[in-house]
Scaffold this motif. Structure first.
Motif, PDB file in Angstrom:
ATOM      1  N   ALA A 110      69.675  58.973  74.453  1.00  0.00           N
ATOM      2  CA  ALA A 110      69.985  57.669  73.586  1.00  0.00           C
ATOM      3  C   ALA A 110      69.928  58.161  72.059  1.00  0.00           C
ATOM      4  O   ALA A 110      69.151  58.806  71.510  1.00  0.00           O
ATOM      5  CB  ALA A 110      68.949  56.931  73.931  1.00  0.00           C
ATOM      6  N   GLU A 246      76.748  61.057  78.268  1.00  0.00           N
ATOM      7  CA  GLU A 246      77.905  60.308  78.763  1.00  0.00           C
ATOM      8  C   GLU A 246      77.465  59.191  79.934  1.00  0.00           C
ATOM      9  O   GLU A 246      77.823  58.076  79.963  1.00  0.00           O
ATOM     10  CB  GLU A 246      79.082  60.856  79.157  1.00  0.00           C
ATOM     11  CG  GLU A 246      79.758  61.727  78.022  1.00  0.00           C
ATOM     12  CD  GLU A 246      80.988  62.353  78.522  1.00  0.00           C
ATOM     13  OE1 GLU A 246      81.426  62.044  79.450  1.00  0.00           O
ATOM     14  OE2 GLU A 246      81.591  63.311  77.712  1.00  0.00           O
ATOM     15  N   HIS A 248      74.465  58.040  80.645  1.00  0.00           N
ATOM     16  CA  HIS A 248      73.343  57.194  80.044  1.00  0.00           C
ATOM     17  C   HIS A 248      73.966  56.286  79.053  1.00  0.00           C
ATOM     18  O   HIS A 248      73.810  55.003  79.507  1.00  0.00           O
ATOM     19  CB  HIS A 248      72.186  57.830  79.108  1.00  0.00           C
ATOM     20  CG  HIS A 248      71.213  57.167  78.261  1.00  0.00           C
ATOM     21  ND1 HIS A 248      70.151  56.917  79.137  1.00  0.00           N
ATOM     22  CD2 HIS A 248      71.404  56.452  77.160  1.00  0.00           C
ATOM     23  CE1 HIS A 248      69.403  56.110  78.329  1.00  0.00           C
ATOM     24  NE2 HIS A 248      70.086  55.831  77.272  1.00  0.00           N
ATOM     25  N   SER A 249      75.015  56.530  78.525  1.00  0.00           N
ATOM     26  CA  SER A 249      75.683  55.547  77.758  1.00  0.00           C
ATOM     27  C   SER A 249      76.648  54.688  78.707  1.00  0.00           C
ATOM     28  O   SER A 249      76.619  53.233  78.369  1.00  0.00           O
ATOM     29  CB  SER A 249      76.703  56.032  76.767  1.00  0.00           C
ATOM     30  OG  SER A 249      77.632  55.385  76.024  1.00  0.00           O
TER      31      SER A 249
END
Length: 289
Positions: A110, A246, A248-249
């Motif tokens: 994050a 990537e 997590h996003s």
């Protein structure tokens, strides 16, 4: 009653004997070390054979019968009848594994918890307003456990430490359970299952479905093998960090569903016994033009 005569394996089955023996050898070594005897493994395999035949080889629109399961597995119908419906052993995610891995994944991915180079920030235990803190990190993942309880657990297990100013520092950019306990054994089963499942699908299917590759060199000095292992750890960790960031996003806008995804990397080196090294060298000479 006459004994069942074991049918000769098909050509495809016979071709699997060598590779299966190779992949099972490390597992058998672990089983012997942990005191799991051959009869105990046989009982487990019998249950798995029945379960796989019952559910994975059922014919569409037809009831799976004891006779067909017996034919597929070579296990007597009486045993099939006893074992059917039991369900395959399921490895539940230990609560501490799920919680810890999710918190660490958020900390290293994050933007509010990482610096400009993507490294996890030192976090104060708590902070005013919207400032990043260990408390807000944990609260963003779970409300069921107090952040102080998580911190105490992490400090005890060496997952994190406190610096001179009382800020929390993550020691590892990944969750690395050790000592052969429940968390490590969970990942042992999960990761090896997924690697083997991907490889088995590629062998059984008409064309490779999953990405499964390796870089390997033989006949190396101990020094070079150690250097390559150290360098590959750095390369692998960078790939895992990027994949985690990537994922997590992307999860922020995902509608959710029943699918799961696993991206894993392994590294291995060993000293090859002289007889095996000589056999490899001989094979390479045979292939030389």
């Amino acid at each position: 009653m006459a004994d069942l005569i074991e049918p000769a394996p098909s050509a495809d089955g016979a071709a699997l004997h060598g590779p299966v023996a190779q992949l099972l050898r490390p597992l058998v070594r672990l089983l012997v070390k942990r005191g799991i005897t051959f009869p105990a493994l046989t009982n487990l395999l019998r249950e798995l054979y029945v379960n796989v035949a019952e559910y994975d080889f059922a014919l569409p629109g037809k009831e799976q019968t004891d006779s067909r399961v017996s034919l597929l597995t070579g296990i007597h119908r009486k045993e099939v009848r006893r074992l059917r419906g039991a369900g395959a052993p399921v490895s539940q995610v230990p609560a501490t594994v799920s919680r810890t891995s999710r918190i660490i994944a958020r900390w290293v991915a994050a933007p509010e918890f990482t610096d400009g180079d993507g490294r996890p920030l030192l976090l104060p235990r708590s902070a005013e307003g919207e400032a990043a803190s260990f408390e807000s990190l944990v609260a963003g993942v779970t409300k069921d456990v107090r952040p102080r309880a998580v911190l105490d657990e992490w400090l005890d297990r060496g997952v994190a430490v406190l610096d001179a100013e009382g800020r929390v520092r993550l020691l590892e950019g990944a969750y690395l359970p050790r000592d052969g306990g429940e968390p490590q054994l969970y990942y042992f089963g999960r990761n090896l299952h997924d690697h083997l499942a991907a490889a088995a699908e590629n062998v059984a299917g008409p064309s490779p479905r999953f990405f499964e590759r390796a870089v390997h060199y033989d006949g190396l000095s101990e020094t070079l093998a150690a250097q390559l292992e150290a360098r590959s750890r750095v390369i692998a960790m960078e790939a895992l960090k990027q994949a985690n960031a990537e994922a997590h996003s992307a999860c922020a806008d995902d509608v959710g569903g029943r699918h799961r995804w696993n991206f894993g990397i392994y590294i291995y080196q060993e000293e090859v016994p002289a007889r095996d090294a000589d056999a490899v060298s001989e094979a390479e000479r045979d292939r030389a033009p």
